[in-house]
Design a protein around this motif. Structure first.
Motif, short mmCIF file in Angstrom:
data_model
loop_
_atom_site.label_atom_id
_atom_site.label_comp_id
_atom_site.label_asym_id
_atom_site.label_seq_id
_atom_site.Cartn_x
_atom_site.Cartn_y
_atom_site.Cartn_z
N ASP A 69 -12.03 0.79 -6.54
CA ASP A 69 -11.62 2.77 -5.88
C ASP A 69 -10.46 2.66 -5.74
O ASP A 69 -10.21 3.47 -6.25
CB ASP A 69 -12.43 2.20 -4.53
N ASP A 70 -9.07 1.66 -5.47
CA ASP A 70 -7.85 2.07 -5.50
C ASP A 70 -7.19 1.51 -6.38
O ASP A 70 -7.85 0.48 -6.59
CB ASP A 70 -7.40 1.56 -4.26
N ASP A 79 0.90 -1.44 -0.04
CA ASP A 79 0.32 -0.12 0.22
C ASP A 79 0.53 0.95 -0.06
O ASP A 79 1.63 1.46 0.76
CB ASP A 79 -1.22 0.16 1.17
N PRO A 132 -1.81 6.33 -2.46
CA PRO A 132 -2.77 6.72 -3.56
C PRO A 132 -2.86 5.27 -4.18
O PRO A 132 -4.10 5.57 -5.23
CB PRO A 132 -1.52 7.60 -4.27
N PHE A 133 -2.24 4.73 -4.32
CA PHE A 133 -2.51 3.07 -4.91
C PHE A 133 -1.58 1.94 -4.27
O PHE A 133 -0.92 2.36 -3.28
CB PHE A 133 -2.09 3.45 -6.59
N ARG A 134 -1.74 0.77 -5.01
CA ARG A 134 -1.21 -0.10 -4.06
C ARG A 134 -0.84 -1.03 -5.94
O ARG A 134 -0.93 -0.69 -6.72
CB ARG A 134 -2.48 -1.35 -3.60
#
Length: 200
Positions: A131-132, A37, A40-42
């Motif tokens: 969502d991510d 993680d 703002p993104f994974r």
């Protein structure tokens, strides 16, 4: 480092072993399939991401990404990198220098327990279904691996630019697909009307 270089770190056990009088540091600089993680993104690294770069790159081993603290080098035989089922395995024959002795003692005491790697992304894939955003790194150009005091995930601004570009490309593809569907529907409607008016 240049603008497109990124760094990623992993907390995996580091070991120092005595091998025929040499002190060798062993550990993993990267781990496959481990979702990280980054805020703002994974992100995850795909198996095979290092296969090409390991065949052609003269990678260095550093302490804390500091180019003045060289611990090993592939072309000198003092750094050995292997891609296995787990990830990017590193073996560093620590030099008999102040930095080498310091790293050996810091790892032995458990003060330093992580590794990191500096790289440039050559190929990645973005998934925006959730969502991510989720990024899978498929191929990299590897510059260095480091034993690090504070494992951190640097370089996310570069990855964010990559994400934004992928989003723009996806929107463009969606727009072009919608435009093509509309054009096909219009052409089909015209054909139906033409046949209806001619009675064919």
């Amino acid at each position: 480092m240049s603008d497109d270089r990124e760094r990623r770190s992993f907390l995996r056990p580091l070991e120092v072993r005595a091998d025929q009088g040499a002190m060798t540091l062993t550990g993993y600089a990267a781990v496959f399939g481990q979702a990280t993680d980054l805020g703002p993104f994974r992100e995850q690294i795909a198996p095979g991401a290092f296969s090409d770069t390991l065949r052609r790159s003269d990678v260095r081993a550093l302490f804390n990404h500091d180019a003045s603290k060289v611990l090993g080098r592939v072309s000198a035989g003092t750094l050995r990198l292997t891609e296995d089922a787990t990830g990017l395995s590193a073996e560093i024959d620590l030099p008999d220098t102040t930095d080498g002795r310091d790293v050996r003692e810091l790892v032995r005491r458990g003060d330093v327990s992580g590794m990191s790697f500096g790289f440039r992304v050559l190929s990645d894939r973005w998934d925006f279904t959730d969502d991510d955003a989720f990024r899978t790194i498929e191929a990299v150009e590897l510059y260095e691996v480091s034993a690090v005091t504070f494992p951190a995930y640097d370089g996310t601004s570069i990855a964010l630019r990559s994400r934004d570009q992928a989003l723009r490309e996806r929107r463009t593809q969606n727009f072009n697909a919608a435009r093509l569907r509309l054009r096909l529907k219009t052409d089909l409607d015209l054909m139906v009307r033409s046949k209806a008016s001619t009675g064919v």
